[in-house]
Motif scaffolding. Structure first.
Motif, PDB file in Angstrom:
ATOM      1  N   ILE A   1       1.305   6.942  -6.661  1.00  0.00           N
ATOM      2  CA  ILE A   1       0.226   7.881  -6.970  1.00  0.00           C
ATOM      3  C   ILE A   1       0.683   9.315  -6.719  1.00  0.00           C
ATOM      4  O   ILE A   1       0.402  10.215  -7.512  1.00  0.00           O
ATOM      5  CB  ILE A   1      -1.038   7.532  -6.155  1.00  0.00           C
ATOM      6  CG1 ILE A   1      -1.649   6.249  -6.697  1.00  0.00           C
ATOM      7  CG2 ILE A   1      -2.052   8.664  -6.192  1.00  0.00           C
ATOM      8  CD1 ILE A   1      -2.755   5.683  -5.856  1.00  0.00           C
ATOM      9  N   GLU A   2       1.401   9.529  -5.621  1.00  0.00           N
ATOM     10  CA  GLU A   2       1.926  10.876  -5.348  1.00  0.00           C
ATOM     11  C   GLU A   2       2.882  11.316  -6.442  1.00  0.00           C
ATOM     12  O   GLU A   2       2.851  12.462  -6.880  1.00  0.00           O
ATOM     13  CB  GLU A   2       2.645  10.899  -4.002  1.00  0.00           C
ATOM     14  CG  GLU A   2       1.727  10.850  -2.812  1.00  0.00           C
ATOM     15  CD  GLU A   2       2.492  10.771  -1.499  1.00  0.00           C
ATOM     16  OE1 GLU A   2       3.729  10.956  -1.503  1.00  0.00           O
ATOM     17  OE2 GLU A   2       1.852  10.519  -0.476  1.00  0.00           O
TER      18      GLU A   2
ATOM     19  N   VAL B   1       0.840  -1.199   0.000  1.00  0.00           N
ATOM     20  CA  VAL B   1       0.000   0.000   0.000  1.00  0.00           C
ATOM     21  C   VAL B   1       0.875   1.248   0.000  1.00  0.00           C
ATOM     22  O   VAL B   1       0.586   2.230  -0.691  1.00  0.00           O
ATOM     23  CB  VAL B   1      -0.972  -0.011   1.199  1.00  0.00           C
ATOM     24  CG1 VAL B   1      -1.683   1.325   1.347  1.00  0.00           C
ATOM     25  CG2 VAL B   1      -1.979  -1.123   1.039  1.00  0.00           C
ATOM     26  N   TYR B   2       1.958   1.223   0.750  1.00  0.00           N
ATOM     27  CA  TYR B   2       2.883   2.349   0.801  1.00  0.00           C
ATOM     28  C   TYR B   2       3.477   2.603  -0.592  1.00  0.00           C
ATOM     29  O   TYR B   2       3.553   3.750  -1.046  1.00  0.00           O
ATOM     30  CB  TYR B   2       3.991   2.050   1.808  1.00  0.00           C
ATOM     31  CG  TYR B   2       5.067   3.089   1.891  1.00  0.00           C
ATOM     32  CD1 TYR B   2       4.859   4.286   2.572  1.00  0.00           C
ATOM     33  CD2 TYR B   2       6.313   2.873   1.297  1.00  0.00           C
ATOM     34  CE1 TYR B   2       5.857   5.240   2.650  1.00  0.00           C
ATOM     35  CE2 TYR B   2       7.312   3.821   1.371  1.00  0.00           C
ATOM     36  CZ  TYR B   2       7.074   5.004   2.042  1.00  0.00           C
ATOM     37  OH  TYR B   2       8.056   5.941   2.114  1.00  0.00           O
TER      38      TYR B   2
ATOM     39  N   PRO C   1      -3.727   7.263   4.732  1.00  0.00           N
ATOM     40  CA  PRO C   1      -2.271   7.124   4.768  1.00  0.00           C
ATOM     41  C   PRO C   1      -1.871   5.887   5.584  1.00  0.00           C
ATOM     42  O   PRO C   1      -2.511   5.543   6.571  1.00  0.00           O
ATOM     43  CB  PRO C   1      -1.803   8.405   5.439  1.00  0.00           C
ATOM     44  CG  PRO C   1      -2.978   8.923   6.158  1.00  0.00           C
ATOM     45  CD  PRO C   1      -4.193   8.429   5.438  1.00  0.00           C
TER      46      PRO C   1
ATOM     47  N   LYS D   1       2.135   1.802  -3.474  1.00  0.00           N
ATOM     48  CA  LYS D   1       1.071   2.335  -4.325  1.00  0.00           C
ATOM     49  C   LYS D   1       0.846   3.818  -4.054  1.00  0.00           C
ATOM     50  O   LYS D   1       0.685   4.607  -4.983  1.00  0.00           O
ATOM     51  CB  LYS D   1      -0.231   1.565  -4.087  1.00  0.00           C
ATOM     52  CG  LYS D   1      -0.240   0.166  -4.634  1.00  0.00           C
ATOM     53  CD  LYS D   1      -1.538  -0.524  -4.275  1.00  0.00           C
ATOM     54  CE  LYS D   1      -1.468  -1.994  -4.610  1.00  0.00           C
ATOM     55  NZ  LYS D   1      -2.691  -2.705  -4.163  1.00  0.00           N
ATOM     56  N   GLN D   2       0.839   4.192  -2.775  1.00  0.00           N
ATOM     57  CA  GLN D   2       0.613   5.597  -2.448  1.00  0.00           C
ATOM     58  C   GLN D   2       1.744   6.479  -2.945  1.00  0.00           C
ATOM     59  O   GLN D   2       1.510   7.574  -3.453  1.00  0.00           O
ATOM     60  CB  GLN D   2       0.431   5.764  -0.938  1.00  0.00           C
ATOM     61  CG  GLN D   2      -0.890   5.248  -0.448  1.00  0.00           C
ATOM     62  CD  GLN D   2      -1.060   5.402   1.046  1.00  0.00           C
ATOM     63  OE1 GLN D   2      -0.113   5.694   1.767  1.00  0.00           O
ATOM     64  NE2 GLN D   2      -2.268   5.193   1.519  1.00  0.00           N
ATOM     65  N   LYS D   3       2.971   6.027  -2.808  1.00  0.00           N
ATOM     66  CA  LYS D   3       4.103   6.813  -3.301  1.00  0.00           C
ATOM     67  C   LYS D   3       4.050   6.939  -4.818  1.00  0.00           C
ATOM     68  O   LYS D   3       4.383   7.988  -5.372  1.00  0.00           O
ATOM     69  CB  LYS D   3       5.434   6.179  -2.865  1.00  0.00           C
ATOM     70  CG  LYS D   3       5.706   6.337  -1.388  1.00  0.00           C
ATOM     71  CD  LYS D   3       5.800   7.808  -1.034  1.00  0.00           C
ATOM     72  CE  LYS D   3       5.965   8.043   0.419  1.00  0.00           C
ATOM     73  NZ  LYS D   3       5.922   9.447   0.801  1.00  0.00           N
TER      74      LYS D   3
ATOM     75  N   GLN E   1      -5.851  10.817  -3.870  1.00  0.00           N
ATOM     76  CA  GLN E   1      -5.134  11.409  -2.742  1.00  0.00           C
ATOM     77  C   GLN E   1      -6.082  11.784  -1.615  1.00  0.00           C
ATOM     78  O   GLN E   1      -5.741  11.676  -0.446  1.00  0.00           O
ATOM     79  CB  GLN E   1      -4.340  12.623  -3.211  1.00  0.00           C
ATOM     80  CG  GLN E   1      -3.146  12.243  -4.049  1.00  0.00           C
ATOM     81  CD  GLN E   1      -2.429  13.448  -4.638  1.00  0.00           C
ATOM     82  OE1 GLN E   1      -2.961  14.542  -4.669  1.00  0.00           O
ATOM     83  NE2 GLN E   1      -1.215  13.227  -5.117  1.00  0.00           N
TER      84      GLN E   1
ATOM     85  N   MET F   1      -7.642   8.064  -0.048  1.00  0.00           N
ATOM     86  CA  MET F   1      -6.776   6.992   0.444  1.00  0.00           C
ATOM     87  C   MET F   1      -6.326   7.312   1.854  1.00  0.00           C
ATOM     88  O   MET F   1      -5.912   8.431   2.142  1.00  0.00           O
ATOM     89  CB  MET F   1      -5.548   6.819  -0.463  1.00  0.00           C
ATOM     90  CG  MET F   1      -5.888   6.137  -1.758  1.00  0.00           C
ATOM     91  SD  MET F   1      -4.480   5.925  -2.839  1.00  0.00           S
ATOM     92  CE  MET F   1      -3.366   5.007  -1.856  1.00  0.00           C
TER      93      MET F   1
END
Length: 173
Positions: free
Chosen positions: A126-127, A119-120, A161, A122-124, A156, A159
């Motif tokens: 997307i950012e 998940v981390y 964090p 994926k979030q990075k 953003q 999601m």
């Protein structure tokens, strides 16, 4: 005239004494087979069923129940139990139930960490896509900047964090 009812004895889902005896017998037969150069015997249905019950029941505890990947946690736990059941030593402990439960517990924790890492990542990603402003195209291959802004902003905002910190490399001394 009242009669006293005998309180029912609590039925556990795994009988520890029977399970420990079965695991000890299985381990001794595995050791005999490997010392004789034969293939180790297959695990009994009873031991496999008990491992499955322990892993499934442990996954219903409040600290594990709400994860969407609970089935993966159970599968990892069963795999680890099958891998390490031969290390159980009945001379040191008479509690195979606790041994298997600990294996399952730590398998669950490892799976949670793996999922948090994904998940981390994926979030990075997307950012990074949001900062660069590129990435999304329409079906016909045309670049549409409105898709980038709309989708990235929505992701953003919606999601949660993840509290994940990548491990630092071990220092070499």
């Amino acid at each position: 005239m009242t009669t006293k009812k005998d309180p029912k004895k609590a039925e556990h889902y795994v009988n520890n004494k029977e399970f420990t005896a079965a695991v000890a017998e299985f381990n001794s037969s595995v050791k005999e087979a490997t010392s004789a150069g034969k293939t180790p015997p297959r695990m009994t249905e009873y031991i496999g069923e008990c491992i499955y019950k322990i892993a499934t029941r442990l996954s219903t505890r409040p600290n594990f129940i709400n994860y969407t990947y609970r089935d993966e946690m159970i599968c990892d736990a069963i795999e680890n139990c099958l891998q390490y059941i031969n290390n159980f030593n009945p001379e040191k402990s008479s509690n195979a139930f606790a041994y298997i439960t600990q294996i399952c517990y730590y398998a669950f924790l490892r799976r949670i960490q793996k999922e948090k890492k994904q998940v981390y990542i994926k979030q990075k990603t997307i950012e990074k896509v949001g900062i660069e402003g590129s990435g999304f195209t329409t079906i016909d291959g045309q670049h549409d900047p409105s898709l980038v802004n709309t989708n990235i902003e929505w992701m953003q905002e919606n999601m949660n964090p993840v509290d994940y910190k990548p491990r630092k490399d071990k220092k070499t001394t």
